[in-house]
Design a protein around this motif. Structure first.
Motif, mmCIF file in Angstrom:
data_model
loop_
_atom_site.group_PDB
_atom_site.id
_atom_site.type_symbol
_atom_site.label_atom_id
_atom_site.label_comp_id
_atom_site.label_asym_id
_atom_site.label_seq_id
_atom_site.Cartn_x
_atom_site.Cartn_y
_atom_site.Cartn_z
ATOM 1 N N VAL A 252 2.371 19.804 2.446
ATOM 2 C CA VAL A 252 1.056 19.711 1.793
ATOM 3 C C VAL A 252 0.531 18.273 1.870
ATOM 4 N N ASP A 253 1.371 17.330 1.472
ATOM 5 C CA ASP A 253 1.007 15.912 1.563
ATOM 6 C C ASP A 253 2.271 15.071 1.457
ATOM 7 N N PHE A 254 2.161 13.798 1.720
ATOM 8 C CA PHE A 254 3.312 12.897 1.564
ATOM 9 C C PHE A 254 2.819 11.461 1.477
ATOM 10 N N LYS A 255 3.744 10.604 1.075
ATOM 11 C CA LYS A 255 3.447 9.167 0.975
ATOM 12 C C LYS A 255 4.455 8.394 1.811
ATOM 13 N N ILE A 256 3.994 7.435 2.569
ATOM 14 C CA ILE A 256 4.948 6.513 3.193
ATOM 15 C C ILE A 256 4.593 5.080 2.815
ATOM 16 N N GLY B 66 -1.173 1.471 -12.158
ATOM 17 C CA GLY B 66 -1.053 2.902 -11.844
ATOM 18 C C GLY B 66 -1.417 3.209 -10.391
ATOM 19 N N ASP B 67 -1.098 2.289 -9.482
ATOM 20 C CA ASP B 67 -1.325 2.480 -8.034
ATOM 21 C C ASP B 67 -2.729 3.022 -7.729
ATOM 22 N N PRO B 68 -3.767 2.231 -7.990
ATOM 23 C CA PRO B 68 -5.131 2.762 -7.809
ATOM 24 C C PRO B 68 -5.492 3.001 -6.345
ATOM 25 N N PHE C 163 9.868 18.651 -11.031
ATOM 26 C CA PHE C 163 10.175 17.775 -12.171
ATOM 27 C C PHE C 163 8.901 17.429 -12.941
ATOM 28 N N ARG C 164 7.864 17.023 -12.208
ATOM 29 C CA ARG C 164 6.615 16.615 -12.877
ATOM 30 C C ARG C 164 6.085 17.733 -13.776
ATOM 31 N N ARG C 165 6.172 18.988 -13.268
ATOM 32 C CA ARG C 165 5.527 20.106 -13.971
ATOM 33 C C ARG C 165 6.515 21.041 -14.653
ATOM 34 N N PRO D 45 11.885 14.571 -0.574
ATOM 35 C CA PRO D 45 11.027 15.430 -1.421
ATOM 36 C C PRO D 45 10.478 14.705 -2.655
ATOM 37 N N ASP D 46 10.976 13.479 -2.928
ATOM 38 C CA ASP D 46 10.381 12.674 -4.008
ATOM 39 C C ASP D 46 8.976 12.233 -3.640
ATOM 40 N N SER D 47 8.709 12.112 -2.347
ATOM 41 C CA SER D 47 7.425 11.531 -1.930
ATOM 42 C C SER D 47 6.613 12.481 -1.041
ATOM 43 N N CYS D 48 6.997 13.764 -1.055
ATOM 44 C CA CYS D 48 6.246 14.776 -0.280
ATOM 45 C C CYS D 48 5.893 15.933 -1.214
ATOM 46 N N ARG D 49 4.886 16.713 -0.834
ATOM 47 C CA ARG D 49 4.728 18.037 -1.455
ATOM 48 C C ARG D 49 5.116 19.064 -0.425
ATOM 49 N N LEU D 50 6.082 19.908 -0.786
ATOM 50 C CA LEU D 50 6.647 20.888 0.132
ATOM 51 C C LEU D 50 6.585 22.258 -0.529
ATOM 52 N N LEU E 276 0.840 -1.199 0.000
ATOM 53 C CA LEU E 276 0.000 0.000 0.000
ATOM 54 C C LEU E 276 0.872 1.244 0.000
ATOM 55 N N GLU E 277 0.445 2.269 -0.714
ATOM 56 C CA GLU E 277 1.043 3.590 -0.555
ATOM 57 C C GLU E 277 0.118 4.329 0.390
ATOM 58 N N VAL E 278 0.655 4.762 1.498
ATOM 59 C CA VAL E 278 -0.158 5.439 2.510
ATOM 60 C C VAL E 278 0.080 6.935 2.345
ATOM 61 N N ILE E 279 -0.970 7.641 1.952
ATOM 62 C CA ILE E 279 -0.839 9.066 1.644
ATOM 63 C C ILE E 279 -1.549 9.878 2.725
ATOM 64 N N VAL E 280 -0.867 10.886 3.238
ATOM 65 C CA VAL E 280 -1.490 11.792 4.207
ATOM 66 C C VAL E 280 -1.527 13.172 3.575
ATOM 67 N N ARG E 281 -2.692 13.820 3.660
ATOM 68 C CA ARG E 281 -2.851 15.140 3.045
ATOM 69 C C ARG E 281 -3.309 16.154 4.079
ATOM 70 N N ASN E 282 -2.629 17.302 4.088
ATOM 71 C CA ASN E 282 -3.045 18.426 4.940
ATOM 72 C C ASN E 282 -3.715 19.516 4.108
ATOM 73 N N ALA F 166 -5.211 20.248 -0.078
ATOM 74 C CA ALA F 166 -5.544 19.566 -1.332
ATOM 75 C C ALA F 166 -4.455 19.843 -2.367
ATOM 76 N N ALA F 167 -4.130 18.845 -3.155
ATOM 77 C CA ALA F 167 -3.175 19.003 -4.270
ATOM 78 C C ALA F 167 -3.252 17.743 -5.126
ATOM 79 N N GLY F 168 -2.571 17.800 -6.263
ATOM 80 C CA GLY F 168 -2.380 16.619 -7.108
ATOM 81 C C GLY F 168 -3.660 15.874 -7.408
ATOM 82 N N SER F 169 -3.588 14.554 -7.215
ATOM 83 C CA SER F 169 -4.708 13.704 -7.644
ATOM 84 C C SER F 169 -5.985 13.996 -6.841
ATOM 85 N N MET F 170 -5.837 14.435 -5.583
ATOM 86 C CA MET F 170 -7.053 14.713 -4.810
ATOM 87 C C MET F 170 -7.779 15.942 -5.362
ATOM 88 N N SER F 171 -7.013 16.945 -5.749
ATOM 89 C CA SER F 171 -7.630 18.150 -6.310
ATOM 90 C C SER F 171 -8.379 17.811 -7.593
HETATM 91 N N1 UDP Z 1 3.301 9.970 -4.095
HETATM 92 C C1 UDP Z 1 4.432 9.193 -4.156
HETATM 93 N N2 UDP Z 1 4.451 8.108 -4.981
HETATM 94 C C2 UDP Z 1 3.393 7.745 -5.740
HETATM 95 C C3 UDP Z 1 2.231 8.558 -5.689
HETATM 96 C C4 UDP Z 1 2.213 9.657 -4.859
HETATM 97 O O1 UDP Z 1 5.408 9.461 -3.473
HETATM 98 O O2 UDP Z 1 3.470 6.744 -6.463
HETATM 99 C C5 UDP Z 1 3.270 11.150 -3.214
HETATM 100 C C6 UDP Z 1 3.307 12.445 -4.015
HETATM 101 O O3 UDP Z 1 4.647 12.905 -4.170
HETATM 102 C C7 UDP Z 1 2.511 13.379 -3.137
HETATM 103 C C8 UDP Z 1 1.499 12.471 -2.440
HETATM 104 O O4 UDP Z 1 2.038 11.164 -2.519
HETATM 105 O O5 UDP Z 1 3.338 13.967 -2.156
HETATM 106 C C9 UDP Z 1 0.126 12.520 -3.055
HETATM 107 O O6 UDP Z 1 0.226 12.270 -4.427
HETATM 108 P P1 UDP Z 1 -1.029 12.346 -5.400
HETATM 109 O O7 UDP Z 1 -1.997 11.255 -5.049
HETATM 110 O O8 UDP Z 1 -1.564 13.724 -5.388
HETATM 111 O O9 UDP Z 1 -0.484 11.915 -6.791
HETATM 112 P P2 UDP Z 1 0.178 12.728 -7.974
HETATM 113 O O10 UDP Z 1 -0.589 13.990 -8.157
HETATM 114 O O11 UDP Z 1 1.581 12.911 -7.521
HETATM 115 O O12 UDP Z 1 0.039 11.763 -9.100
#
Ligand code: UDP
Length: 253
Positions: A174-178, A128-130, A218-220, A199-204, A89-95, A97-102
């Motif tokens: 903003v959010d992160f994944k563990i 695609g990590d659903p 990098f993404r954008r 910072p690869d797995s957080c939004r800062l 599981l990718e465990v995502i914590v959000r403080n 809204a950003a990215g896929s949640m937005s």
């Molecule tokens: N994230 C990650 N690995 C993944 C997907 C997400 O480290 O495979 C992190 C991402 O960097 C962000 C948070 O989890 O800090 C939430 O990501 P989001 O679901 O918004 O996905 P994204 O918009 O990055 O596709």
């Protein structure tokens, strides 16, 4: 010298067998990928920065009693960690809204959430990590109810710790994944924070300017990823204020 046995090669790290049973060497590569590896590049120095930053965060977690897999840093690109069975599981914590949640919920990026929201994604690159619910997790046996309670508690403790550390250096978490792993001690299993925190797995975001200091650069295509990560490392005192990251491994024994 005997060649180390490679256990696994991922997008940003390679894992080798460690020197003792139950240990693994994590080697941080310079490769950056996004959008399920559709976008790829090599960012010189990224692996060094993530190795140092992940060490810093994991040691901080150890200091406040949050169990994690980190044992010690070996050199500029490698760290020794406890071997564990990763829960898929990718465990995502959000403080905020950003990215896929937005996108999913139509909430403007940067909107503060009423409370931290924890989401789970099933770790499978092909899919695609659903996003999945606790119902899926229980039904498919990926984690037990006790595991889920422990995972939630770990995720929220990491969130409080990281939010505080970042706030102290003018950065909004903003959010992160563990990722969480199981370690076995005799008849018992314990859940620990595994993989990396970087910072690869957080939004800062810079609190004053809103500047992005994470992988979204990098993404954008927002500029230099190394500069962004270096800024985070400098603010945290993880690297000397004037130096640039070494691109080659350096032994620090
Ligand atoms: N994230 C990650 N690995 C993944 C997907 C997400 O480290 O495979 C992190 C991402 O960097 C962000 C948070 O989890 O800090 C939430 O990501 P989001 O679901 O918004 O996905 P994204 O918009 O990055 O596709």
């Amino acid at each position: 010298m005997a060649r180390r046995k490679k256990i696994y090669e991922g997008k940003a790290k390679t894992l080798y067998e460690g020197p003792e049973p139950g240990t693994i060497v994590q080697y941080f590569k310079d490769d950056a990928t996004a959008f399920n590896a559709e976008k790829k590049d090599v960012i010189e120095g990224k692996g060094v920065l993530n190795n140092l930053l992940s060490e810093y965060f994991m040691l901080g977690l150890t200091n406040i009693g949050v169990p994690n897999h980190f044992l010690k840093r070996l050199n500029m690109r490698e760290q020794l960690v406890r071997s564990c069975e990763i829960i898929p599981l990718e465990v995502i914590v959000r403080n905020y809204a950003a990215g896929s949640m937005s996108k999913r919920l139509g909430i403007e990026e940067g909107t503060q959430l009423p409370r931290p929201i924890v989401e789970y994604c099933y770790k499978d690159d092909k899919l695609g990590d659903p996003l999945v619910t606790e119902e899926h997790i229980a039904a498919f046996g990926w984690a037990s109810q006790q595991d889920m309670d422990d995972i939630l508690s770990l995720a929220l403790r990491v969130n409080d710790f990281l939010s505080g550390v970042m706030y102290g250096v003018g950065i909004r978490l903003v959010d992160f994944k563990i990722e969480v792993g199981r370690v076995f001690e005799g008849d018992y299993q314990r859940l620990v924070v595994a993989d990396e925190i970087s910072p690869d797995s957080c939004r800062l975001w810079d609190i004053e300017t809103g500047q992005k200091l994470d992988k979204d650069v990098f993404r954008r295509d927002l500029g230099s990823l190394t500069d962004a990560y270096t800024e985070v490392a400098k603010r945290l005192g993880v690297m000397p204020k004037t130096s640039t990251p070494a691109s080659k491994p350096t032994l620090i024994n």
